[in-house]
Motif scaffolding. Structure first.
Motif, PDB file in Angstrom:
ATOM      1  N   PRO A  55       0.812  -1.226   0.000  1.00 38.64           N
ATOM      2  CA  PRO A  55       0.000   0.000   0.000  1.00 38.64           C
ATOM      3  C   PRO A  55       0.844   1.274   0.000  1.00 38.64           C
ATOM      4  O   PRO A  55       0.466   2.275  -0.619  1.00 38.64           O
ATOM      5  N   LEU A  56       1.996   1.256   0.686  1.00 40.16           N
ATOM      6  CA  LEU A  56       2.883   2.416   0.675  1.00 40.16           C
ATOM      7  C   LEU A  56       3.455   2.639  -0.716  1.00 40.16           C
ATOM      8  O   LEU A  56       3.515   3.770  -1.208  1.00 40.16           O
ATOM      9  N   LEU A  57       3.875   1.562  -1.388  1.00 44.04           N
ATOM     10  CA  LEU A  57       4.423   1.686  -2.746  1.00 44.04           C
ATOM     11  C   LEU A  57       3.369   2.217  -3.705  1.00 44.04           C
ATOM     12  O   LEU A  57       3.671   3.030  -4.588  1.00 44.04           O
ATOM     13  N   VAL A  58       2.136   1.753  -3.544  1.00 43.27           N
ATOM     14  CA  VAL A  58       1.038   2.258  -4.369  1.00 43.27           C
ATOM     15  C   VAL A  58       0.926   3.773  -4.202  1.00 43.27           C
ATOM     16  O   VAL A  58       0.793   4.521  -5.180  1.00 43.27           O
ATOM     17  N   TYR A  59       1.011   4.236  -2.961  1.00 41.06           N
ATOM     18  CA  TYR A  59       0.888   5.678  -2.700  1.00 41.06           C
ATOM     19  C   TYR A  59       2.084   6.445  -3.289  1.00 41.06           C
ATOM     20  O   TYR A  59       1.906   7.469  -3.960  1.00 41.06           O
ATOM     21  N   LEU A  60       3.294   5.965  -3.063  1.00 43.37           N
ATOM     22  CA  LEU A  60       4.485   6.676  -3.543  1.00 43.37           C
ATOM     23  C   LEU A  60       4.530   6.731  -5.072  1.00 43.37           C
ATOM     24  O   LEU A  60       4.919   7.748  -5.657  1.00 43.37           O
ATOM     25  N   LEU A  61       4.138   5.637  -5.728  1.00 47.88           N
ATOM     26  CA  LEU A  61       4.087   5.639  -7.184  1.00 47.88           C
ATOM     27  C   LEU A  61       3.006   6.594  -7.685  1.00 47.88           C
ATOM     28  O   LEU A  61       3.170   7.260  -8.701  1.00 47.88           O
ATOM     29  N   SER A  62       1.908   6.656  -6.950  1.00 51.46           N
ATOM     30  CA  SER A  62       0.787   7.514  -7.369  1.00 51.46           C
ATOM     31  C   SER A  62       1.136   8.997  -7.283  1.00 51.46           C
ATOM     32  O   SER A  62       0.665   9.789  -8.088  1.00 51.46           O
ATOM     33  N   VAL A  63       1.958   9.373  -6.291  1.00 49.59           N
ATOM     34  CA  VAL A  63       2.297  10.790  -6.141  1.00 49.59           C
ATOM     35  C   VAL A  63       3.609  11.140  -6.845  1.00 49.59           C
ATOM     36  O   VAL A  63       4.040  12.291  -6.814  1.00 49.59           O
ATOM     37  N   GLY A  64       4.235  10.163  -7.503  1.00 51.17           N
ATOM     38  CA  GLY A  64       5.440  10.427  -8.289  1.00 51.17           C
ATOM     39  C   GLY A  64       6.664  10.754  -7.463  1.00 51.17           C
ATOM     40  O   GLY A  64       7.497  11.570  -7.876  1.00 51.17           O
ATOM     41  N   ALA A  65       6.823  10.140  -6.294  1.00 52.00           N
ATOM     42  CA  ALA A  65       7.999  10.399  -5.451  1.00 52.00           C
ATOM     43  C   ALA A  65       9.278   9.969  -6.179  1.00 52.00           C
ATOM     44  O   ALA A  65       9.304   8.951  -6.853  1.00 52.00           O
ATOM     45  N   GLU A  66      10.341  10.768  -6.041  1.00 47.93           N
ATOM     46  CA  GLU A  66      11.598  10.415  -6.716  1.00 47.93           C
ATOM     47  C   GLU A  66      12.350   9.331  -5.940  1.00 47.93           C
ATOM     48  O   GLU A  66      11.987   8.998  -4.815  1.00 47.93           O
ATOM     49  N   LYS A  67      13.392   8.778  -6.550  1.00 45.74           N
ATOM     50  CA  LYS A  67      14.035   7.564  -6.044  1.00 45.74           C
ATOM     51  C   LYS A  67      14.516   7.703  -4.601  1.00 45.74           C
ATOM     52  O   LYS A  67      14.174   6.866  -3.749  1.00 45.74           O
ATOM     53  N   ALA A  68      15.307   8.709  -4.296  1.00 43.39           N
ATOM     54  CA  ALA A  68      15.874   8.840  -2.953  1.00 43.39           C
ATOM     55  C   ALA A  68      14.768   8.980  -1.906  1.00 43.39           C
ATOM     56  O   ALA A  68      14.820   8.370  -0.840  1.00 43.39           O
TER      57      ALA A  68
END
Length: 255
Positions: free
Chosen positions: A160-173
């Protein structure tokens, strides 16, 4: 290694260490998937309670290192920025942990595997799934609660966290650091919760402690891969790994 076996077959212990070494490598490379890989593999030769207990200390130690790799100030900043997700996850890990031996394994595997696979596959196919800014707070609360509910009974709250981070376009670091922070705090909550349920006892925690070394060794090698990945390749690798882990969870449920 007799102290770490907890009455289990020596081959099972060595198999668990090999799985943890690989899981640590993947975590070092992309920042997540250690509990997913460990639980998926452990369920093939360990009781569910021992499988969950085994990942607690490796998860705790590796996430402490991951969260602080860019400094304590950056880690604290991530805690503040993603506080809603953290609160939802921690509270509902504690709420759901007592149901580990009650909820059917098929149920939580399907509830986690199907949505994660569908989301990551859509992203790989190029379907835009970014969350509008006005919906982010609600999505953060909702996905944090979902992660906690599933995490308490399975030891897995990363998708669920990865879903959120991918959805908001968080950068790699930021993606890797936030994962470390959320997983670290979640791992502490999981340890406390299962000390209360009895799943984490002297025997199972000795087994878990034995897995810390291979987890760290794998993570060090994985960091070298992560440092060479650009943002686009990192994102696609994350999406592909989410698809594979989601499909594996569905496979386990159906079998």
């Amino acid at each position: 290694m007799d102290w770490a076996m907890g009455g289990m077959d020596p081959l099972a212990l060595w198999a668990a260490m090999a799985v943890t070494l690989f899981a640590g490598f993947v975590k070092g490379a992309v920042g997540f998937a250690m509990p997913l890989i460990m639980v998926s593999a452990f369920n093939g030769f360990l009781p569910p309670e021992m499988a969950v207990a085994g990942l607690i200390l490796p998860t705790l130690v590796t996430n402490l290192l991951q969260a602080t790799r860019q400094g304590m100030a950056a880690a604290i900043g991530s805690v503040v920025a993603y506080r809603r997700f953290l609160i939802g996850t921690v509270v509902f890990i504690v709420v759901s942990a007592p149901f580990l031996t009650v909820i059917p394994r098929v149920a939580y595997l399907l509830l986690l595997g199907v949505p994660v696979t569908a989301f990551a596959a859509a992203q790989l196919a190029g379907v835009p799934l970014a969350l509008p800014l006005r919906h982010r707070a609600r999505a953060e609360w909702g996905l944090g609660i979902v992660g906690g509910l599933i995490g308490g009974v399975s030891g897995i709250w990363g998708p669920p966290l990865l879903v959120y981070l991918l959805s908001v376009g968080a950068e790699k670091a930021e993606t890797v650091r936030v994962q470390g922070v959320v997983f670290l705090i979640g791992a502490v909550a999981l340890l406390v919760a299962h000390l209360r349920t009895g799943v984490a006892d002297a025997e199972s925690l000795l087994f878990s402690a034995a897995l810390v070394v291979p987890a760290l060794l794998g993570m060090v090698v994985g960091y070298r891969v992560q440092d060479r990945l650009d943002q686009a390749r990192f994102r696609r690798l994350t999406q592909a790994l989410l698809v594979l882990t989601g499909l594996n969870l569905v496979r386990q449920a159906l079998l």
